[in-house]
Each structure stands twice: as C-alpha cells, then as structure tokens.
Design a protein around this motif. Structure first.
Motif, PDB file in Angstrom:
ATOM      1  N   GLY A  50       0.803  -1.221   0.000  1.00  0.00           N
ATOM      2  CA  GLY A  50       0.000   0.000   0.000  1.00  0.00           C
ATOM      3  C   GLY A  50       0.830   1.262   0.000  1.00  0.00           C
ATOM      4  N   TRP A  51       2.089   1.158   0.436  1.00  0.00           N
ATOM      5  CA  TRP A  51       2.959   2.338   0.497  1.00  0.00           C
ATOM      6  C   TRP A  51       3.970   2.382  -0.649  1.00  0.00           C
ATOM      7  CZ3 TRP A  51       2.806  -1.765   3.852  1.00  0.00           C
ATOM      8  CH2 TRP A  51       3.910  -2.630   3.845  1.00  0.00           C
ATOM      9  N   HIS A  52       3.758   1.551  -1.667  1.00  0.00           N
ATOM     10  CA  HIS A  52       4.699   1.506  -2.787  1.00  0.00           C
ATOM     11  C   HIS A  52       4.689   2.824  -3.569  1.00  0.00           C
ATOM     12  CE1 HIS A  52       6.895   0.004  -6.283  1.00  0.00           C
ATOM     13  NE2 HIS A  52       5.929   0.498  -7.040  1.00  0.00           N
ATOM     14  N   ARG A  53       5.831   3.445  -3.712  1.00  0.00           N
ATOM     15  CA  ARG A  53       6.036   4.637  -4.552  1.00  0.00           C
ATOM     16  C   ARG A  53       4.936   5.680  -4.373  1.00  0.00           C
ATOM     17  NH1 ARG A  53      11.288   4.676  -5.897  1.00  0.00           N
ATOM     18  NH2 ARG A  53      11.961   2.720  -6.846  1.00  0.00           N
ATOM     19  N   MET A  54       4.765   6.162  -3.174  1.00  0.00           N
ATOM     20  CA  MET A  54       3.722   7.151  -2.921  1.00  0.00           C
ATOM     21  C   MET A  54       4.081   8.534  -3.443  1.00  0.00           C
ATOM     22  SD  MET A  54       2.476   5.978   0.905  1.00  0.00           S
ATOM     23  CE  MET A  54       1.255   7.280   1.035  1.00  0.00           C
ATOM     24  N   SER A  55       5.342   8.786  -3.637  1.00  0.00           N
ATOM     25  CA  SER A  55       5.798  10.102  -4.081  1.00  0.00           C
ATOM     26  C   SER A  55       5.467  10.343  -5.555  1.00  0.00           C
ATOM     27  CB  SER A  55       7.307  10.218  -3.869  1.00  0.00           C
ATOM     28  OG  SER A  55       7.816  11.413  -4.424  1.00  0.00           O
ATOM     29  N   TYR A  56       5.466  11.616  -5.945  1.00  0.00           N
ATOM     30  CA  TYR A  56       5.313  11.966  -7.357  1.00  0.00           C
ATOM     31  C   TYR A  56       6.524  11.522  -8.170  1.00  0.00           C
ATOM     32  CZ  TYR A  56       1.319  15.071  -6.407  1.00  0.00           C
ATOM     33  OH  TYR A  56       0.094  15.575  -6.061  1.00  0.00           O
ATOM     34  N   VAL A  57       7.685  11.396  -7.523  1.00  0.00           N
ATOM     35  CA  VAL A  57       8.921  11.146  -8.256  1.00  0.00           C
ATOM     36  C   VAL A  57       9.691   9.972  -7.653  1.00  0.00           C
ATOM     37  CG1 VAL A  57       9.178  13.527  -9.020  1.00  0.00           C
ATOM     38  CG2 VAL A  57      10.187  12.816  -6.824  1.00  0.00           C
ATOM     39  N   PHE A  58      10.642   9.458  -8.456  1.00  0.00           N
ATOM     40  CA  PHE A  58      11.574   8.450  -7.964  1.00  0.00           C
ATOM     41  C   PHE A  58      12.697   9.152  -7.191  1.00  0.00           C
ATOM     42  CE2 PHE A  58       9.460   6.270 -11.427  1.00  0.00           C
ATOM     43  CZ  PHE A  58       9.325   4.975 -10.946  1.00  0.00           C
ATOM     44  N   ALA A  59      13.621   8.363  -6.658  1.00  0.00           N
ATOM     45  CA  ALA A  59      14.716   8.916  -5.844  1.00  0.00           C
ATOM     46  C   ALA A  59      15.592   9.892  -6.621  1.00  0.00           C
ATOM     47  CB  ALA A  59      15.569   7.787  -5.271  1.00  0.00           C
ATOM     48  N   ASP A  60      15.645   9.709  -7.966  1.00  0.00           N
ATOM     49  CA  ASP A  60      16.469  10.609  -8.788  1.00  0.00           C
ATOM     50  C   ASP A  60      15.690  11.840  -9.246  1.00  0.00           C
ATOM     51  OD1 ASP A  60      14.744   9.477 -10.588  1.00  0.00           O
ATOM     52  OD2 ASP A  60      16.283   8.686 -11.933  1.00  0.00           O
ATOM     53  N   HIS A  61      14.485  12.034  -8.662  1.00  0.00           N
ATOM     54  CA  HIS A  61      13.630  13.197  -8.942  1.00  0.00           C
ATOM     55  C   HIS A  61      13.062  13.211 -10.356  1.00  0.00           C
ATOM     56  CE1 HIS A  61      14.823  14.822  -5.079  1.00  0.00           C
ATOM     57  NE2 HIS A  61      16.097  14.651  -5.405  1.00  0.00           N
ATOM     58  N   THR A  62      13.020  12.044 -11.003  1.00  0.00           N
ATOM     59  CA  THR A  62      12.352  11.919 -12.301  1.00  0.00           C
ATOM     60  C   THR A  62      11.084  11.099 -12.110  1.00  0.00           C
ATOM     61  OG1 THR A  62      13.354   9.815 -13.005  1.00  0.00           O
ATOM     62  CG2 THR A  62      14.633  11.849 -13.394  1.00  0.00           C
ATOM     63  N   SER A  63      10.276  11.023 -13.171  1.00  0.00           N
ATOM     64  CA  SER A  63       9.042  10.232 -13.119  1.00  0.00           C
ATOM     65  C   SER A  63       9.190   8.931 -13.907  1.00  0.00           C
ATOM     66  CB  SER A  63       7.875  11.053 -13.684  1.00  0.00           C
ATOM     67  OG  SER A  63       8.152  11.440 -15.016  1.00  0.00           O
ATOM     68  N   ILE A  64      10.438   8.561 -14.207  1.00  0.00           N
ATOM     69  CA  ILE A  64      10.709   7.370 -15.014  1.00  0.00           C
ATOM     70  C   ILE A  64      11.575   6.395 -14.233  1.00  0.00           C
ATOM     71  CG2 ILE A  64      12.033   6.548 -17.001  1.00  0.00           C
ATOM     72  CD1 ILE A  64      10.999   8.813 -18.625  1.00  0.00           C
ATOM     73  N   SER A  65      11.149   5.138 -14.188  1.00  0.00           N
ATOM     74  CA  SER A  65      11.929   4.089 -13.540  1.00  0.00           C
ATOM     75  C   SER A  65      13.163   3.767 -14.375  1.00  0.00           C
ATOM     76  CB  SER A  65      11.076   2.829 -13.370  1.00  0.00           C
ATOM     77  OG  SER A  65      11.891   1.698 -13.098  1.00  0.00           O
ATOM     78  N   GLN A  66      14.336   3.963 -13.801  1.00  0.00           N
ATOM     79  CA  GLN A  66      15.573   3.669 -14.527  1.00  0.00           C
ATOM     80  C   GLN A  66      15.718   2.174 -14.777  1.00  0.00           C
ATOM     81  OE1 GLN A  66      17.557   6.071 -15.829  1.00  0.00           O
ATOM     82  NE2 GLN A  66      15.953   7.439 -15.054  1.00  0.00           N
ATOM     83  N   VAL A  67      15.237   1.362 -13.856  1.00  0.00           N
ATOM     84  CA  VAL A  67      15.313  -0.095 -14.030  1.00  0.00           C
ATOM     85  C   VAL A  67      14.441  -0.523 -15.207  1.00  0.00           C
ATOM     86  CG1 VAL A  67      14.913  -2.333 -12.933  1.00  0.00           C
ATOM     87  CG2 VAL A  67      15.755  -0.415 -11.574  1.00  0.00           C
ATOM     88  N   LEU A  68      13.247   0.031 -15.302  1.00  0.00           N
ATOM     89  CA  LEU A  68      12.369  -0.275 -16.429  1.00  0.00           C
ATOM     90  C   LEU A  68      12.999   0.189 -17.735  1.00  0.00           C
ATOM     91  CD1 LEU A  68       9.747  -1.211 -17.724  1.00  0.00           C
ATOM     92  CD2 LEU A  68       8.668   0.923 -16.959  1.00  0.00           C
ATOM     93  N   GLN A  69      13.592   1.354 -17.712  1.00  0.00           N
ATOM     94  CA  GLN A  69      14.269   1.869 -18.895  1.00  0.00           C
ATOM     95  C   GLN A  69      15.367   0.901 -19.361  1.00  0.00           C
ATOM     96  OE1 GLN A  69      16.959   5.751 -19.591  1.00  0.00           O
ATOM     97  NE2 GLN A  69      14.869   6.228 -19.006  1.00  0.00           N
TER      98      GLN A  69
END
Length: 456
Positions: free
Chosen positions: A121-140
């Motif tokens: 339920g608390w997965h990725r609650m923020s607007y951004v990832f840790a690098d302050h982007t909205s794109i998952s680097q792992v997915l990329q």
C-alpha cells in the motif's frame, strides 16, 4: 558400567539440547518468515482464489470484478454466457472489430507465478523516484534489453519517454514537433491509416497544428513546404505492410507498435528520429496502458516530456512496476520465448484465414511476401495482426454490410480513409473469437460456392 551410563547420559543430554535448539530456532525462523509475509498473504490468497474460479475456459473472474453471494463472477468471452460461461450462443456474431490482443492470454497463464505482482500500500507514494524523475531507470534498462534481443530498434543515442500507451505519445510527438516552427504544422498520414491519427489530432488541434489528410495526395502537389509532420505506421495498421515516410521534408513520427517478431519480419533494427512502441502489442497487456518513445533530438524529447508532465505528471508508478515485471518475464532465458509463442499463433491464424479466403472469388486479402527476419535469422512468412479484406464483386460496394449479413463484425475501410470495399478483421483476439471468425468466414465462402462443406 558407571562410566558407560555417564557417557550415554551425556550423549542424550547433548542430543536433547541440540534438538531443542533446532526446534526453537526453526520455530523462531518460521515465525519470522510468516511475520515477514503477513501483509501479503491475504492479497496472494485472494488472487489465487479468484484465479481458481472455473469459467469453463470461456471467461475469467477478476480481482476487481463483481462479487455475488461472496463469490467472484465470471466475465464471459464474446458469445458465451451463464454462471460459468459454458453456454455458447449459436447465433452470435463473430466480433473481429477491435485490436484487443487477447491471443497472448495463454502465455501469461503459463507464466502465472513469475508475472504476478503484489504491491504494498505504500509503494512509490511520491510523485517522483529517488532521482527526482518520473521514469523508472530499471524499467528503462529492461526496455533497452528487450529491443536488443528482438533486434527491432537501435536504442543507443536515444532518449526514452514514457506515456500512457502509444496513443498519448503520438499526441505528445505532434505537440513537440509543432514547436519546431512558428508556422502551422500540417499533419499527414498515407492511406489506409490508423484512424486515431486524424481523430486525436483534430481533437487536440491548436494554433500550432492540424490534420490535413492523405500524405500520398500531398506528395503530388507543390505545396509540400513549411512545417510538415507525417505519421508512418510500420508495419501498417490495417494492412501489415512495412512503410517509410513519403514526404521528403516532413518530420516523421514512426508508429512501431507492431514492429515485433511475432507480427512482421524484422529486416533491420529501426533507427528513425522518433519511434513509438507499446507494451500492448509486445505482451498483450493492453489494459496496462504503457508505451514508450525513442527520441533522437534533445529538444523534441524535452518538449514531449513537458507535454506528458503537464498532462499526467508522469506514468503511474504502479503501471511502471507492472510493465517491469512483464519485461522481466519476457527476458527470462534467452528472451525469445514470447516471440516464438506469439509468432506461431499469429502465423497459424493467418494461414487458416488465407486458406479459407483462397476458395473465394468474392473476397481477397492483402498479400505479404516472405521476407528475411533479423530476429529469426531466416526468411519467414507473414503473421500480421489484421486481415485487410476486400469485396471484389461490383455490387458489393459496402463490404462491412456484406460481412455483417454473414454475422461478422469488422471495421470499415472508410475509417482508415480507404474505400468501403475494404474491411479490417482483427486476428488478435481470444481463441474463442478467432475460431468463431474462421467458422463464419467458412460459412460465407461455402455459401458463395454453393457447397455444404469446405475442404480447408
């Protein structure tokens, strides 16, 4: 004797301590393990319970579906009904209108465990990832790997943009390219073309761009200057042909949704300035609504990002997690399993339809010649997503009506800016849908030939 008894007592004592230690530590570990899994056990149990509901192989129950008397309700495939979807409706029409890629459902059922996702339920609650982007680097990174295995696109030196399916990315690309000039950007596509190019561009039309029709007509005029944008679908929807831009001065948007080894031969990796892909046609997961664009020009990339950030503030983190898990499964082993599975199914469907239509003089379908495929490393036959069927009789001016009278629902050629003599029939849907389509076509051709049965 006393020494022997003492020795035996000692052995028993040590053994007792050892066994107690084992049981205690094992109990503690088991408790710790159960504690660690406690929050996910209920979710897993619910998913397993719903997945186990029998719908006779002609439907599915879903976690977010209706619950009646405490039990999940089966959602039946087209032409089936009843509590367990076991009742076939014999007069039901074969619906081959949509591009819903349900043909890959059996693949994901075979990979139920590895493709499952349980989200806290608390997965990725923020607007951004840790690098302050909205794109998952792992997915990329996984997207780069998938293209490398499929050998269908060069990703090196390209920026990646995520979108809510390819549809949103098409709009973002038009917006970004329209800013390259202060003059009105004129948007074109060669007929027959995917209807969304016109409907979406018209819907979002601004002072910066407007859809102006068929690129082949524009090519034959002298008015081809200025800011011109051309949609290029390759392979094309609806006819499956590989295409290139035909307007020499145009900024091309290559819609590569179907440029995967299961839909077309891959003669070489694509390397255009803007290429758009979707997880829908790669994995069949249309409902996940995830796509990506490979973009060469930095300014175009930044303008697309701006469009998407303002529209959505980035793609849902839950969607990106789902997409990541799907690509992990795709990449298992040597990464070729899904392509072989999907190609064999699509090739089989195409061959059955082709054989059926070959008995007809009233109908024809598109010709797609065998071609060398970079992925399979051999010449391979066609396996398109759609049949582009034509009514050849002079009196059959509306082919969609002809098929409708035979209980077949297709998508009219008029929607693709083509003649009404053409109809698009989808080969992407479930096995139930395809089998009924094949049956209805055989009925139609049999009636044409005045025979009771067809030898195909």
């Amino acid at each position: 004797m006393a020494k022997v008894k003492g020795f035996l007592y000692g052995v028993c004592f040590v053994s007792s301590v050892a066994l107690n230690f084992f049981f205690v530590t094992n109990s503690l570990f088991a408790g710790y393990e159960n504690k660690q899994l406690s929050w996910s056990q209920r979710a897993a149990a619910e998913a397993e319970a719903v997945a186990s509901v029998s719908c006779s192989g002609h439907g599915r129950a879903y976690l977010d579906g209706l619950i009646v008397e405490g039990k999940p309700v089966c959602e039946c495939n087209t032409c089936y009904e009843g509590p367990d979807c076991s009742q076939f409706l014999p007069d039901c029409a074969a619906n081959a209108e949509s591009g819903d890629p349900l043909f890959l459902e059996p693949f994901w059922m075979q990979h139920a465990e590895s493709s499952a996702v349980i989200v806290a339920g608390w997965h990725r609650m923020s607007y951004v990832f840790a690098d302050h982007t909205s794109i998952s680097q792992v997915l990329q990174n996984h997207i780069h790997k998938v293209h490398s295995i499929a050998r269908n696109a060069i990703t090196k030196g390209k920026y990646i943009v995520f979108g809510v399916g390819s549809t949103q990315l098409l709009s973002a690309a038009v917006f970004a390219l329209s800013l390259k000039s202060s003059s009105l950007a004129r948007v074109f596509a060669s007929s027959p073309y995917y209807p969304v190019y016109k409907t979406q561009t018209d819907f979002f039309e601004t002072v910066h761009f407007e859809f102006q029709g068929d690129a082949s007509v524009m090519k034959n005029t002298s008015d081809s200057g200025g800011n011109v944008i051309e949609f290029v679908t390759s392979p094309n929807n609806p006819d499956g042909h590989l295409r290139k831009a035909i307007l020499p001065s145009a900024n091309a948007i290559y819609d590569r949704a179907y440029y995967w080894p299961h839909f077309t031969a891959i003669p070489a990796p694509a390397d255009e300035d803007i290429m758009i892909f979707t997880i829908s046609k790669l994995t069949g997961r249309a409902g996940s609504r995830f796509g990506w664009a490979l973009v060469k020009d930095k300014d175009v990339y930044l303008n697309m990002c701006e469009y998407l950030e303002l529209a959505e503030m980035g793609v849902s983190r839950d969607t990106q997690l789902r997409a990541l898990q799907l690509l992990k499964v795709v990449l298992e082993g040597d990464g070729s399993e899904i392509f072989h599975f999907a190609y064999e199914k699509m090739r089989d469907r195409w061959e059955k339809i082709s054989q059926t239509v070959s008995f007809s003089k009233r109908f024809t379908i598109q010709e797609i010649p065998p071609q060398y495929c970079n992925f399979f490393e051999k010449i391979r036959g066609p396996s398109p997503a759609y049949v582009w069927l034509k009514c050849e009789r002079e009196e059959d001016t509306n082919c969609n009506d002809v098929l409708g009278a035979a209980n077949i629902i297709g998508r009219s050629g008029r929607l693709f800016n083509s003649e009404d003599r053409y109809v698009r029939l989808s080969l992407l849907k479930s096995d139930d849908d395809f089998n009924l389509l094949l049956y209805r076509l055989k009925e139609l051709v049999t009636k044409e030939n005045g025979t009771e049965t067809m030898c195909c």
